[in-house]
Design an enzyme around this catalytic site. Structure first.
Site, mmCIF file in Angstrom:
data_model
loop_
_atom_site.group_PDB
_atom_site.id
_atom_site.type_symbol
_atom_site.label_atom_id
_atom_site.label_comp_id
_atom_site.label_asym_id
_atom_site.label_seq_id
_atom_site.Cartn_x
_atom_site.Cartn_y
_atom_site.Cartn_z
ATOM 1 C CE LYS A 148 117.572 34.554 75.572
ATOM 2 N NZ LYS A 148 117.002 35.357 74.585
ATOM 3 C CG HIS A 178 118.583 30.500 69.094
ATOM 4 N ND1 HIS A 178 118.401 31.435 69.971
ATOM 5 C CD2 HIS A 178 119.015 31.100 68.024
ATOM 6 C CE1 HIS A 178 118.811 32.584 69.427
ATOM 7 N NE2 HIS A 178 119.368 32.545 68.161
ATOM 8 C CG HIS A 240 122.380 33.746 72.998
ATOM 9 N ND1 HIS A 240 121.500 32.646 73.145
ATOM 10 C CD2 HIS A 240 121.348 34.388 72.649
ATOM 11 C CE1 HIS A 240 120.261 32.672 72.956
ATOM 12 N NE2 HIS A 240 119.911 33.914 72.572
ATOM 13 C CE LYS A 329 118.942 42.901 70.555
ATOM 14 N NZ LYS A 329 118.728 41.733 70.129
HETATM 15 C C1 BG6 Z 1 117.477 35.942 71.025
HETATM 16 C C2 BG6 Z 1 117.397 37.373 71.691
HETATM 17 O O1 BG6 Z 1 117.732 34.945 72.047
HETATM 18 O O2 BG6 Z 1 118.693 36.031 70.001
HETATM 19 C C3 BG6 Z 1 117.254 38.371 70.791
HETATM 20 O O3 BG6 Z 1 116.344 37.195 72.490
HETATM 21 C C4 BG6 Z 1 118.456 38.380 69.816
HETATM 22 O O4 BG6 Z 1 117.487 39.622 71.257
HETATM 23 C C5 BG6 Z 1 118.783 36.892 69.068
HETATM 24 O O5 BG6 Z 1 118.153 39.119 68.653
HETATM 25 C C6 BG6 Z 1 119.805 36.614 68.290
HETATM 26 O O6 BG6 Z 1 119.628 35.492 67.509
HETATM 27 P P1 BG6 Z 1 120.376 35.099 66.342
HETATM 28 O O7 BG6 Z 1 120.234 33.880 65.915
HETATM 29 O O8 BG6 Z 1 119.760 36.037 65.057
HETATM 30 O O9 BG6 Z 1 121.878 35.413 66.431
#
Ligand code: BG6
Length: 482
Positions: A148, A178, A240, A329
């Site tokens: 992504k 992910h 996500h 954030k």
């Molecule tokens: C990423 C985003 O895909 O996922 C980020 O681009 C974000 O901005 C991150 O911080 C969050 O992933 P995780 O695994 O830390 O929850």
């Protein structure tokens, strides 16, 4: 409980962008951990490929350094590191010229899985795919992995899909989100479809509403340029949170196989109603530390670092049950939780003084992965029938024993699934397009109305308007707790 490792046959994995941040921070450490776990024996080749003029030896030094920082503690054994580095090689090449490609071709072995990981910006996908084909590197067992952001909107996602489709079949394309590789996200399916208890209640008759929260305490430092163009809607919501919504809302697939699962997820996305403007709140952090605008160096930025919205899945199961989604954030804590808020009992036999009590199933995705079910019991002691809510609380780490204290990183599962040829946890092209088709009008609406995000304090739970979004519906968000 001992984790089970099913070894894979030797494979070749080429990581384009092998010197980049994602490869060094995520992909290579994930491979190293799988190696330490005994996922493969000998003969695997992991080939970094990038423009930087490394040779195998200097690249291995770079990898060794990153592994020391990013691989988990139990893997920092010198012998394991040396054995892993033995699998690692490097080819300097350029997507814009033929240089280096024949060297790469000479290293690849025939008759084995050959995966090309595009850990590069999407504008290079086309030229890399072309070079792979023109240098005859694609075999029957070839797969490509793309990261992504998969597009910026529906049109760009369509172009990317078409570009990849010109060179590879859908069965060869692994689009990563992910979140799908996270153990607890996969657990959503296990909880729903592995238990008889929940599924009969999993519908609008019993569920009042569902809250999906992905709160982050981190900001956007180091990614200002990308984030300023993306914002929370494109960065988190379109992918996500959308995936979490799909797993919570979808119908049971007939089996746990790639197309059966992805067909059901796609139906959820396609059943989403357009979101009404008054059902969305955008926020931008300001105060309580450097503001978003200071960090990106743009005093007039209108990019959102927070978004909350109310979504509706218009189908038989969910008609009338809202899904409230929020992500942001610099919030008070890092906490990803799904709360399934059940309806009140239809009639209280205990009378008015007992109050109203509804069950809540909370699925904690990270950190402190686990499940809590809020149930109502009698408050102990004299004084009549007074009711109180107590949590039935299960932490997965405690329940599953010490070997499972630290869940594997999402990339471990995903990279190995690529090698095994299992696309269940990857997004199909039509799924990504459907997600953009839902997202685009929301963003277009903000642009046409000149919408400006509401400020919120760093370290808070987000803008006050997000509370109002719930309050207007007679509901409230569950707390954001670490
Ligand atoms: C990423 C985003 O895909 O996922 C980020 O681009 C974000 O901005 C991150 O911080 C969050 O992933 P995780 O695994 O830390 O929850």
């Amino acid at each position: 409980m001992v984790s089970r490792v099913i070894p894979v046959d030797p494979f070749d994995l080429v990581i384009f962008g092998g010197t980049g941040d994602l490869a060094q921070r995520k992909i290579l450490p994930a491979l190293f951990r799988r190696f330490c776990a005994g996922q493969w024996a000998d003969g695997v080749q992991i080939i970094g490929a990038a423009r930087t003029k490394h040779d195998g030896a200097t690249f291995r030094q770079v990898v060794a350094e990153s592994l020391k920082t990013h691989a988990s503690v139990q893997c920092k054994d010198a012998a394991a590191l040396a054995a892993f580095l033995h699998c690692v090689d490097y080819v300097a090449l350029d997507d814009g010229s033929d240089e280096g490609w024949s060297t790469l071709a000479a290293k690849l072995q025939p008759d084995r899985v050959r995966a090309f990981y595009f850990s590069v910006g999407p504008r290079l996908f086309g030229s890399l795919a072309e070079r792979i084909q023109s240098h005859d590197l694609a075999t029957e067992q070839t797969r490509i992995v793309v990261e992504k952001p998969f597009g910026h909107d529906l049109d760009s996602a369509k172009v990317l899909n078409a570009t990849l489709a010109a060179h590879f079949r859908e069965k060869q394309i692994y689009r990563i989100d992910h979140y799908l590789g996270k153990e607890t996200v996969q657990n959503l399916m296990a909880v729903r479809f592995g238990n008889m208890l929940f599924e009969p209640l999993w519908n609008s008759q019993y569920v009042d509403h569902i809250q999906i929260t992905v709160a982050e305490s981190v900001g956007i430092d180091g990614r200002e340029e990308y984030y300023e163009r993306a914002g929370a809607m494109r960065d988190m919501m379109q992918n996500h949170l959308m995936q979490l919504l799909c797993l919570i809302a979808m119908e049971p697939p007939a089996k746990f196989d790639p197309d059966a699962v992805r067909d059901e997820k796609l139906k959820v996305i396609r059943a989403l109603d357009p979101v009404e403007p008054h059902h969305i709140v955008r926020g931008q952090f300001e105060g309580g530390g450097p503001s978003y605008r200071q960090i990106v160096g743009n005093p007039r930025s209108t990019t959102e670092s927070y978004v909350a919205l109310r979504a509706h899945v218009s189908n038989w199961r969910w008609a009338g049950t809202p899904f409230y989604l929020r992500t942001g954030k610099r919030l008070v804590a890092r906490s990803s939780v799904i709360n399934v808020m059940f309806k009140d009992a239809p009639h209280s036999i205990f009378g008015e003084q007992a109050g109203r009590h509804a069950n809540v199933l909370s699925i904690r995705l990270q950190p402190n992965e686990g499940i809590t079910l809020k149930v109502t019991i009698k408050e102990p002691g004299q004084g009549g029938m007074r009711l109180v809510d107590v949590p039935l609380d299960m932490s997965f780490a405690e329940a599953l024993g010490p070997e499972n204290q630290e869940p594997p990183d999402a990339y471990e599962r995903l990279v190995m699934d690529v090698i095994r040829g299992n696309q269940t946890l990857f997004m199909r092209g039509d799924e990504v397009e459907a997600a953009w088709a839902w997202t685009d009008p929301i963003i277009a609406g903000w642009q046409s109305r000149g919408d400006v995000p509401k400020p919120y304090e760093s370290g808070s739970t987000g803008p006050g308007d997000a509370e109002l979004l719930m309050k207007r519906d007679g509901r409230r968000w569950q707390g954001i707790n670490p």
